[in-house]
Motif scaffolding. Structure first.
Motif, short mmCIF file in Angstrom:
data_model
loop_
_atom_site.label_atom_id
_atom_site.label_comp_id
_atom_site.label_asym_id
_atom_site.label_seq_id
_atom_site.Cartn_x
_atom_site.Cartn_y
_atom_site.Cartn_z
N PRO A 199 -13.49 56.71 10.54
CA PRO A 199 -12.26 56.78 11.33
C PRO A 199 -12.52 57.21 12.78
CG PRO A 199 -12.25 58.41 9.55
CD PRO A 199 -13.51 57.64 9.43
N ILE A 200 -11.76 56.64 13.66
CA ILE A 200 -11.87 56.98 15.08
C ILE A 200 -11.50 58.45 15.24
CG2 ILE A 200 -10.92 56.56 17.39
CD1 ILE A 200 -10.46 53.65 16.51
N GLY A 201 -12.36 59.19 15.92
CA GLY A 201 -12.12 60.62 16.14
C GLY A 201 -12.24 61.45 14.88
N GLY A 202 -12.70 60.85 13.79
CA GLY A 202 -12.82 61.58 12.53
C GLY A 202 -11.48 61.88 11.88
N ILE A 203 -10.41 61.26 12.37
CA ILE A 203 -9.06 61.51 11.88
C ILE A 203 -8.67 60.42 10.89
CG2 ILE A 203 -6.66 61.85 12.54
CD1 ILE A 203 -8.26 63.82 14.05
N LYS B 277 -5.68 49.91 18.75
CA LYS B 277 -4.49 50.10 19.59
C LYS B 277 -3.62 51.24 19.07
CE LYS B 277 -4.21 45.40 21.30
NZ LYS B 277 -3.48 44.12 21.23
N ALA B 278 -3.44 51.30 17.77
CA ALA B 278 -2.63 52.37 17.18
C ALA B 278 -3.25 53.74 17.46
CB ALA B 278 -2.47 52.16 15.68
N MET B 279 -4.57 53.83 17.34
CA MET B 279 -5.23 55.11 17.60
C MET B 279 -5.24 55.43 19.09
SD MET B 279 -5.82 56.46 14.74
CE MET B 279 -6.93 57.80 15.10
N ALA B 280 -5.31 54.42 19.94
CA ALA B 280 -5.27 54.65 21.39
C ALA B 280 -3.92 55.23 21.79
CB ALA B 280 -5.55 53.36 22.14
N LYS B 281 -2.85 54.78 21.14
CA LYS B 281 -1.53 55.34 21.43
C LYS B 281 -1.45 56.81 21.05
CE LYS B 281 1.23 51.14 21.12
NZ LYS B 281 2.28 50.44 20.38
N VAL C 181 -12.11 54.50 20.86
CA VAL C 181 -13.32 54.13 20.14
C VAL C 181 -14.51 54.59 20.97
CG1 VAL C 181 -14.70 52.21 19.27
CG2 VAL C 181 -12.23 52.11 19.13
N PRO C 182 -15.41 55.37 20.38
CA PRO C 182 -16.57 55.82 21.15
C PRO C 182 -17.46 54.64 21.50
CG PRO C 182 -16.76 56.52 18.87
CD PRO C 182 -15.42 55.88 19.02
#
Length: 118
Positions: free
Chosen positions: A45-49, A101-105, A110-111
């Motif tokens: 998961p992006i950011g470990g979340i 996109k959902a995580m960017a909001k 993304v690393p």
């Protein structure tokens, strides 16, 4: 006695050569593109979340992979195979984009690593 030695030599020679021939078949363009998209599947998961977006993404990727298998099994000609690979690659790209996109909001990106001079 001589016949036994010939048979033994033939068996030895047969086991020294690989018994399975590997056919080298060039991959279709659509398959190569889809495999490149497959390499870009996000595995953690992006950011470990772990959010609902992450679980939806993983479920959709798994469903897309199952659909590819089904489509390839039912393909009757090369055009059906091309369509299956093209659909697979575009669905993977779409699912990744939706998740990113959902995580960017939510403020998570993304690393990525950039190397200068290459």
């Amino acid at each position: 006695m001589k016949q036994t030695k010939i048979i033994a030599a033939a068996v030895l020679a047969a086991t020294a050569v690989p018994t399975v021939a590997i056919a080298v078949v060039p991959a279709m363009y659509e398959e190569r593109v889809a495999r490149a998209e497959e390499d870009r599947i996000i595995h953690s998961p992006i950011g470990g979340i772990q959010t609902k977006y992450w679980f939806n993404y993983r479920a959709n990727v798994n469903e897309t992979q199952k659909e590819l298998t089904s489509d390839l099994r039912g393909a009757s000609d090369i055009e059906d195979q091309r369509d299956a690979w093209e659909e697979y690659g575009s669905e993977l790209r779409h699912e990744r984009g939706t998740y990113v996109k959902a995580m960017a909001k939510k403020g998570y990106r993304v690393p990525s690593v950039y190397i200068e001079g290459m």
